[in-house]
Design a protein around this motif. Structure first.
Motif, PDB file in Angstrom:
ATOM      1  N   PHE A   1      14.037 -17.145   6.314  1.00 44.61           N
ATOM      2  CA  PHE A   1      15.066 -17.994   5.712  1.00 44.61           C
ATOM      3  C   PHE A   1      15.353 -17.515   4.292  1.00 44.61           C
ATOM      4  CE2 PHE A   1      12.654 -20.459   8.791  1.00 44.61           C
ATOM      5  CZ  PHE A   1      13.667 -20.942   9.610  1.00 44.61           C
ATOM      6  N   GLY A   2      16.601 -17.088   4.068  1.00 46.27           N
ATOM      7  CA  GLY A   2      17.019 -16.637   2.746  1.00 46.27           C
ATOM      8  C   GLY A   2      17.820 -17.673   1.994  1.00 46.27           C
TER       9      GLY A   2
ATOM     10  N   THR B   1      21.065 -23.492  -4.950  1.00 48.74           N
ATOM     11  CA  THR B   1      21.296 -22.886  -6.250  1.00 48.74           C
ATOM     12  C   THR B   1      21.645 -21.422  -6.067  1.00 48.74           C
ATOM     13  OG1 THR B   1      20.293 -22.305  -8.392  1.00 48.74           O
ATOM     14  CG2 THR B   1      18.816 -22.454  -6.509  1.00 48.74           C
ATOM     15  N   SER B   2      22.496 -20.920  -6.947  1.00 52.57           N
ATOM     16  CA  SER B   2      22.844 -19.494  -6.909  1.00 52.57           C
ATOM     17  C   SER B   2      21.815 -18.648  -7.656  1.00 52.57           C
ATOM     18  CB  SER B   2      24.232 -19.276  -7.522  1.00 52.57           C
ATOM     19  OG  SER B   2      24.256 -19.721  -8.876  1.00 52.57           O
ATOM     20  N   ALA B   3      20.860 -19.308  -8.314  1.00 53.61           N
ATOM     21  CA  ALA B   3      19.863 -18.598  -9.124  1.00 53.61           C
ATOM     22  C   ALA B   3      18.571 -18.402  -8.346  1.00 53.61           C
ATOM     23  CB  ALA B   3      19.593 -19.366 -10.415  1.00 53.61           C
ATOM     24  N   GLY B   4      18.680 -17.768  -7.179  1.00 56.20           N
ATOM     25  CA  GLY B   4      17.504 -17.472  -6.374  1.00 56.20           C
ATOM     26  C   GLY B   4      16.873 -16.158  -6.781  1.00 56.20           C
ATOM     27  N   ARG B   5      15.804 -15.793  -6.075  1.00 55.80           N
ATOM     28  CA  ARG B   5      15.186 -14.496  -6.349  1.00 55.80           C
ATOM     29  C   ARG B   5      16.121 -13.382  -5.907  1.00 55.80           C
ATOM     30  NH1 ARG B   5      14.007 -10.377  -7.680  1.00 55.80           N
ATOM     31  NH2 ARG B   5      11.992  -9.355  -7.949  1.00 55.80           N
ATOM     32  N   TYR B   6      16.753 -13.575  -4.771  1.00 51.67           N
ATOM     33  CA  TYR B   6      17.805 -12.678  -4.298  1.00 51.67           C
ATOM     34  C   TYR B   6      18.973 -13.559  -3.859  1.00 51.67           C
ATOM     35  CZ  TYR B   6      14.209  -9.066  -4.195  1.00 51.67           C
ATOM     36  OH  TYR B   6      13.211  -8.179  -4.542  1.00 51.67           O
ATOM     37  N   GLY B   7      20.000 -13.630  -4.648  1.00 50.63           N
ATOM     38  CA  GLY B   7      21.137 -14.468  -4.283  1.00 50.63           C
ATOM     39  C   GLY B   7      20.809 -15.939  -4.438  1.00 50.63           C
TER      40      GLY B   7
ATOM     41  N   TRP C   1       8.979 -16.237  -2.010  1.00 52.44           N
ATOM     42  CA  TRP C   1       9.115 -16.197  -3.459  1.00 52.44           C
ATOM     43  C   TRP C   1       9.186 -17.639  -3.958  1.00 52.44           C
ATOM     44  CZ3 TRP C   1       8.604 -12.483  -7.018  1.00 52.44           C
ATOM     45  CH2 TRP C   1       8.716 -11.139  -6.624  1.00 52.44           C
ATOM     46  N   VAL C   2       8.441 -17.952  -5.016  1.00 54.47           N
ATOM     47  CA  VAL C   2       8.436 -19.311  -5.572  1.00 54.47           C
ATOM     48  C   VAL C   2       8.631 -19.248  -7.081  1.00 54.47           C
ATOM     49  CG1 VAL C   2       6.950 -20.178  -3.725  1.00 54.47           C
ATOM     50  CG2 VAL C   2       5.910 -19.367  -5.850  1.00 54.47           C
TER      51      VAL C   2
ATOM     52  N   ALA D   1      15.872  -8.477   0.061  1.00 57.17           N
ATOM     53  CA  ALA D   1      16.243  -9.807   0.515  1.00 57.17           C
ATOM     54  C   ALA D   1      16.050  -9.917   2.026  1.00 57.17           C
ATOM     55  CB  ALA D   1      17.697 -10.102   0.151  1.00 57.17           C
ATOM     56  N   VAL D   2      15.868 -11.148   2.492  1.00 56.15           N
ATOM     57  CA  VAL D   2      15.812 -11.401   3.929  1.00 56.15           C
ATOM     58  C   VAL D   2      17.099 -10.927   4.579  1.00 56.15           C
ATOM     59  CG1 VAL D   2      15.961 -13.270   5.629  1.00 56.15           C
ATOM     60  CG2 VAL D   2      14.188 -13.326   3.900  1.00 56.15           C
TER      61      VAL D   2
END
Length: 267
Positions: free
Chosen positions: A68-69, A95-101, A132-133, A264-265
């Protein structure tokens, strides 16, 4: 030539083929990951036997279960990039502020993602779960993901525990918990992964093994859902962002975990 017997690591691979052209179909998921040797033994009607030169192959079964991405723009569901596991978002915001996207933000009170139970979410012989957390608060137990069952979960990954460290947990012959050596930083992205290979439970932090513990016996059966960001067993809620959740039905190596960290996934 009357027949050809194919061999894997010196053992018969299926039955001898008695029809030309001689061939065999090999399901590599029945083999362990790593290097293997293939040979062929030809026999003629007079009983003469010739063995081919060996060919070395490397098996790398992905055994992908779910990923799940959280890249959707809106809606209360999130897509499994690797399969068809149904997942519903409750409370968590995009949120758009993820680790990837994009990623999901959890409030630490009652937000979670529920993945409907499926047999492959409780694999028989091996497991890897990772994510990722980016925690905003770290105190007491903070669930990243958990496969629920009554009393004790089948397995779980925590960003924090009662020791103020990340931890991995698995129920097999006994309930085993293995914890990292130090707390995760707040408001910083960290990668967590837990693996089980049939005998040992391992916790990885940012691609490096941080802890391990003996853990034998099959993963305890479960008909409960997989939860991301919380659980219904002990109300242990994550506060912050979670991204790039992956589940494999086999233990990954440290190199494989590091490789996953950096992409990214994707389907």
């Amino acid at each position: 030539v009357q027949s050809v017997q194919f061999l894997l690591d010196g053992a018969n691979l299926g039955s001898a083929d008695t029809s030309s052209p001689y061939s065999i179909t090999w399901d590599t998921t029945t083999a362990t990951n790593g290097s293997h040797t293939l040979t062929a033994v030809a026999r003629d009607a007079a009983g003469n036997v010739t063995t081919s030169s060996a060919r070395t192959v490397n098996v790398s079964n992905l055994a992908r279960v779910a990923a799940f991405g959280f890249g959707e723009l809106l809606g209360s569901s999130t897509d499994d990039a690797w399969g068809s596991h149904a997942a519903t978002i409750s409370g968590a915001t995009r949120t758009s502020a993820g680790r990837y996207g994009r990623a999901l933000t959890f409030d630490g009170v009652n937000d979670w993602v529920t993945v409907t139970n499926a047999a492959d979410l409780t694999p028989a012989s091996g497991l890897t779960i990772s994510a990722w957390v980016r925690p905003s608060v770290l105190s007491t137990w903070r669930t990243v993901m958990m496969k629920e069952r009554p009393g004790v979960p089948s397995y779980a990954l925590y960003a924090n525990s009662d020791l103020n460290r990340p931890a991995g947990r698995r129920l097999g012959s006994s309930d085993v918990l293995t914890s990292g050596s130090s707390a995760l930083p707040v408001n910083v992205w960290s990668h967590l992964a837990m693996t089980w290979d049939g005998s040992t439970l391992r916790l990885f932090v940012n691609g490096a093994q941080a802890a391990s513990a003996a853990s034998t016996g099959p993963i305890a059966s479960s008909t409960g859902p997989l939860r991301i960001g919380g659980n219904s067993l002990a109300s242990q809620w994550f506060n912050g962002r979670i991204d790039e959740v992956r589940i494999y039905g086999r233990p990954q190596t440290a190199a494989e975990i590091s490789a996953d960290m950096n992409v990214a996934v994707a389907p």
